[in-house]
Design a protein around this motif. Sequence first.
Motif, PDB file in Angstrom:
ATOM      1  N   ILE A   1       0.838  -1.191   0.000  1.00 55.42           N
ATOM      2  CA  ILE A   1       0.000   0.000   0.000  1.00 55.42           C
ATOM      3  C   ILE A   1       0.877   1.247   0.000  1.00 55.42           C
ATOM      4  CG2 ILE A   1      -1.624   1.341   1.383  1.00 55.42           C
ATOM      5  CD1 ILE A   1      -2.999  -1.167   2.168  1.00 55.42           C
ATOM      6  N   GLN A   2       0.530   2.200  -0.861  1.00 51.17           N
ATOM      7  CA  GLN A   2       1.300   3.432  -0.997  1.00 51.17           C
ATOM      8  C   GLN A   2       0.476   4.614  -0.508  1.00 51.17           C
ATOM      9  OE1 GLN A   2       2.432   3.678  -5.117  1.00 51.17           O
ATOM     10  NE2 GLN A   2       3.246   1.586  -5.181  1.00 51.17           N
ATOM     11  N   LEU A   3       1.113   5.472   0.287  1.00 50.79           N
ATOM     12  CA  LEU A   3       0.468   6.671   0.823  1.00 50.79           C
ATOM     13  C   LEU A   3       1.200   7.906   0.318  1.00 50.79           C
ATOM     14  CD1 LEU A   3      -0.095   5.631   4.559  1.00 50.79           C
ATOM     15  CD2 LEU A   3      -1.840   5.870   2.802  1.00 50.79           C
ATOM     16  N   THR A   4       0.425   8.836  -0.228  1.00 49.34           N
ATOM     17  CA  THR A   4       1.004  10.089  -0.728  1.00 49.34           C
ATOM     18  C   THR A   4       0.145  11.246  -0.253  1.00 49.34           C
ATOM     19  OG1 THR A   4       1.764   8.926  -2.714  1.00 49.34           O
ATOM     20  CG2 THR A   4       1.819  11.330  -2.754  1.00 49.34           C
ATOM     21  N   ILE A   5       0.812  12.286   0.270  1.00 51.46           N
ATOM     22  CA  ILE A   5       0.117  13.490   0.724  1.00 51.46           C
ATOM     23  C   ILE A   5       0.376  14.617  -0.257  1.00 51.46           C
ATOM     24  CG2 ILE A   5       0.017  15.271   2.505  1.00 51.46           C
ATOM     25  CD1 ILE A   5       0.666  13.194   4.559  1.00 51.46           C
ATOM     26  N   HIS A   6      -0.704  15.284  -0.656  1.00 49.33           N
ATOM     27  CA  HIS A   6      -0.613  16.514  -1.452  1.00 49.33           C
ATOM     28  C   HIS A   6      -1.233  17.617  -0.590  1.00 49.33           C
ATOM     29  CE1 HIS A   6       0.488  14.227  -5.081  1.00 49.33           C
ATOM     30  NE2 HIS A   6      -0.429  13.357  -4.690  1.00 49.33           N
TER      31      HIS A   6
ATOM     32  N   GLU B   1       0.245   8.441  10.575  1.00 53.93           N
ATOM     33  CA  GLU B   1       0.531   9.423  11.613  1.00 53.93           C
ATOM     34  C   GLU B   1       1.381  10.570  11.086  1.00 53.93           C
ATOM     35  OE1 GLU B   1      -0.475   9.710  14.652  1.00 53.93           O
ATOM     36  OE2 GLU B   1      -1.607   7.845  14.890  1.00 53.93           O
ATOM     37  N   GLU B   2       2.130  10.329  10.020  1.00 51.75           N
ATOM     38  CA  GLU B   2       2.978  11.379   9.447  1.00 51.75           C
ATOM     39  C   GLU B   2       2.161  12.494   8.802  1.00 51.75           C
ATOM     40  OE1 GLU B   2       6.227   9.866   7.042  1.00 51.75           O
ATOM     41  OE2 GLU B   2       5.948   7.871   7.932  1.00 51.75           O
ATOM     42  N   SER B   3       0.868  12.262   8.624  1.00 55.52           N
ATOM     43  CA  SER B   3       0.023  13.299   8.022  1.00 55.52           C
ATOM     44  C   SER B   3      -0.490  14.306   9.038  1.00 55.52           C
ATOM     45  CB  SER B   3      -1.177  12.644   7.320  1.00 55.52           C
ATOM     46  OG  SER B   3      -1.995  11.972   8.268  1.00 55.52           O
ATOM     47  N   ARG B   4      -0.272  14.074  10.316  1.00 53.83           N
ATOM     48  CA  ARG B   4      -0.816  14.941  11.354  1.00 53.83           C
ATOM     49  C   ARG B   4      -0.421  16.410  11.176  1.00 53.83           C
ATOM     50  NH1 ARG B   4      -2.981  13.842  16.200  1.00 53.83           N
ATOM     51  NH2 ARG B   4      -2.352  11.637  16.025  1.00 53.83           N
ATOM     52  N   PRO B   5       0.869  16.752  10.964  1.00 55.61           N
ATOM     53  CA  PRO B   5       1.217  18.171  10.822  1.00 55.61           C
ATOM     54  C   PRO B   5       0.457  18.864   9.694  1.00 55.61           C
ATOM     55  CG  PRO B   5       3.181  16.819  11.074  1.00 55.61           C
ATOM     56  CD  PRO B   5       2.049  15.882  10.858  1.00 55.61           C
ATOM     57  N   TYR B   6       0.183  18.145   8.615  1.00 54.67           N
ATOM     58  CA  TYR B   6      -0.519  18.758   7.482  1.00 54.67           C
ATOM     59  C   TYR B   6      -2.006  18.919   7.774  1.00 54.67           C
ATOM     60  CZ  TYR B   6       3.821  17.313   5.291  1.00 54.67           C
ATOM     61  OH  TYR B   6       5.143  17.131   5.000  1.00 54.67           O
ATOM     62  N   LEU B   7      -2.573  17.970   8.480  1.00 57.98           N
ATOM     63  CA  LEU B   7      -3.991  18.060   8.802  1.00 57.98           C
ATOM     64  C   LEU B   7      -4.271  19.136   9.837  1.00 57.98           C
ATOM     65  CD1 LEU B   7      -4.814  14.238   9.000  1.00 57.98           C
ATOM     66  CD2 LEU B   7      -5.401  15.808   7.154  1.00 57.98           C
TER      67      LEU B   7
ATOM     68  N   TRP C   1      -4.803  16.459   0.485  1.00 59.77           N
ATOM     69  CA  TRP C   1      -5.294  15.303  -0.279  1.00 59.77           C
ATOM     70  C   TRP C   1      -4.374  14.129   0.029  1.00 59.77           C
ATOM     71  CZ3 TRP C   1      -4.449  14.741  -6.240  1.00 59.77           C
ATOM     72  CH2 TRP C   1      -4.881  13.471  -6.648  1.00 59.77           C
ATOM     73  N   ILE C   2      -4.928  13.090   0.627  1.00 59.80           N
ATOM     74  CA  ILE C   2      -4.163  11.878   0.947  1.00 59.80           C
ATOM     75  C   ILE C   2      -4.600  10.779  -0.006  1.00 59.80           C
ATOM     76  CG2 ILE C   2      -3.579  10.178   2.716  1.00 59.80           C
ATOM     77  CD1 ILE C   2      -4.174  12.282   4.821  1.00 59.80           C
ATOM     78  N   LYS C   3      -3.670  10.336  -0.821  1.00 53.94           N
ATOM     79  CA  LYS C   3      -3.967   9.316  -1.830  1.00 53.94           C
ATOM     80  C   LYS C   3      -3.456   7.962  -1.353  1.00 53.94           C
ATOM     81  CE  LYS C   3      -1.709   9.396  -5.699  1.00 53.94           C
ATOM     82  NZ  LYS C   3      -1.237   9.756  -7.057  1.00 53.94           N
TER      83      LYS C   3
ATOM     84  N   ASN D   1     -14.178  18.523   5.719  1.00 50.86           N
ATOM     85  CA  ASN D   1     -14.079  19.974   5.544  1.00 50.86           C
ATOM     86  C   ASN D   1     -12.665  20.438   5.239  1.00 50.86           C
ATOM     87  OD1 ASN D   1     -16.840  20.600   6.003  1.00 50.86           O
ATOM     88  ND2 ASN D   1     -16.545  20.360   8.206  1.00 50.86           N
ATOM     89  N   THR D   2     -11.670  19.616   5.599  1.00 47.90           N
ATOM     90  CA  THR D   2     -10.281  20.055   5.427  1.00 47.90           C
ATOM     91  C   THR D   2      -9.431  19.077   4.613  1.00 47.90           C
ATOM     92  OG1 THR D   2      -9.685  18.997   7.538  1.00 47.90           O
ATOM     93  CG2 THR D   2     -10.309  21.344   7.591  1.00 47.90           C
ATOM     94  N   TYR D   3      -9.949  17.930   4.284  1.00 45.45           N
ATOM     95  CA  TYR D   3      -9.123  16.963   3.561  1.00 45.45           C
ATOM     96  C   TYR D   3      -9.993  16.084   2.656  1.00 45.45           C
ATOM     97  CZ  TYR D   3     -10.745  13.609   7.085  1.00 45.45           C
ATOM     98  OH  TYR D   3     -11.534  12.824   7.895  1.00 45.45           O
ATOM     99  N   VAL D   4      -9.297  15.425   1.732  1.00 46.16           N
ATOM    100  CA  VAL D   4      -9.915  14.427   0.856  1.00 46.16           C
ATOM    101  C   VAL D   4      -9.056  13.174   0.922  1.00 46.16           C
ATOM    102  CG1 VAL D   4     -10.437  13.768  -1.526  1.00 46.16           C
ATOM    103  CG2 VAL D   4     -11.025  16.051  -0.710  1.00 46.16           C
ATOM    104  N   LEU D   5      -9.700  12.040   1.153  1.00 43.81           N
ATOM    105  CA  LEU D   5      -9.033  10.743   1.083  1.00 43.81           C
ATOM    106  C   LEU D   5      -9.470  10.042  -0.197  1.00 43.81           C
ATOM    107  CD1 LEU D   5      -9.525   9.345   4.719  1.00 43.81           C
ATOM    108  CD2 LEU D   5      -7.428  10.259   3.744  1.00 43.81           C
ATOM    109  N   SER D   6      -8.509   9.554  -0.949  1.00 40.78           N
ATOM    110  CA  SER D   6      -8.853   8.773  -2.135  1.00 40.78           C
ATOM    111  C   SER D   6      -8.233   7.386  -2.012  1.00 40.78           C
ATOM    112  CB  SER D   6      -8.353   9.470  -3.408  1.00 40.78           C
ATOM    113  OG  SER D   6      -6.945   9.522  -3.450  1.00 40.78           O
TER     114      SER D   6
END
Length: 367
Positions: A37-42, A58-64, A71-73, A143-148
């Motif tokens: 599984i691959q995770l990418t944050i835009h 958990e690495e997405s916390r600062p961006y959220l 956008w987390i793909k 309201n603040t992010y999109v998960l795809s």
Amino acid sequence: MFKNSRRLPILTKRRRKKPGSAPGTVEHIGEQRLDDIQLTIHDYDEDHLDEIHIEDVEESRPYLENPSKTWIKVCGLHDIEKLKSIWSYFDLHPLVQEDIVNTTQRPKAEAYENNMYFVVKMLSWSGEKQQIESEQVSLVLSNTYVLSFQETDREFFQPILDRLKFGNVRIRKNGVDYLMYALIDAIVDHYFSVLEQIGDRIEQLEEQLLDDPDQEVLHDIHALRRDLIFFRKSVWPLRDVLNATIRDETSFIDDNTKLFLRDVYDHMVQIIDNIENYRDMVLSMHDMYMSHVSNKMNEVMKVLTIIATIFIPLTFIAGIYGMNFDPAASPYNMPELQWYWGYPVAMASMAVIAIIMIFYFRRKGWF
């Protein structure tokens, strides 16, 4: 000749969870298309764009936690344990979790307390296999992010990524609901590409039908019909999903974005109309093929009938003079049997009768 004339129908490839399973039972249903599984944050706003590959959610916390849009793909749906960590982090409903890994879902939209969930079918044309390939895409809008969530790492969202690289563009200025619209719009644009490929196939089949169609053409017509049925079944519900999303009152999509969704809805209406037109054309090609086969059979039967008709009087003459009666013992004398020129005269009579009949048939236009 198309390569997919003998492939298995797409409609027969179905898998379901076990009967009696509890609602929210998470089980991957489909093919494993990625090893990991691959995770990418835009992460972006009007002033910046960051693209980061991460190993743990958990690495997405600062961006959220920032006011920017994220956008987390997620690529790959087979590793349930890793997906559960993502779902738990974003507190996704158990029914959403179940639908994400069930790749047989039909397009739909569902509203929850903290987000909206969309299922869309990504369709593309495989030039190698000469058929439609399908991939399920799940979108979770907050309201603040999109998960795809997608099954493969194919970059069919590359046009969206390219647009994000420019600073003064609408997608960087608007909220994440506009990003969700852009993702759906990119998927719908691929439907037009598939329609173009199907249109090319129809033109090729029509040319073959006008030449000398064989059994392979009939296989191709049936394969094309199956593709159109699968295409229609995959995209038809999306029209209703878009219509309901435009009309519903929700805090996750503002009125400005609904205007753009209405444009996507118009595209879906156009796509469905084209699919129906292509289905009618394929049915007409099937009727054309059957008419060609019937006409060809009629031509064969006409030739055989003419040949049989010519030989009827010839068989009659040969039957008369082929009877084994002794003319000396019979009270009815058949002088032709003892005549020196009897055989050549009989053969000449047969030839003259055949020529006269052929000339008559040609005058009538029968061949």
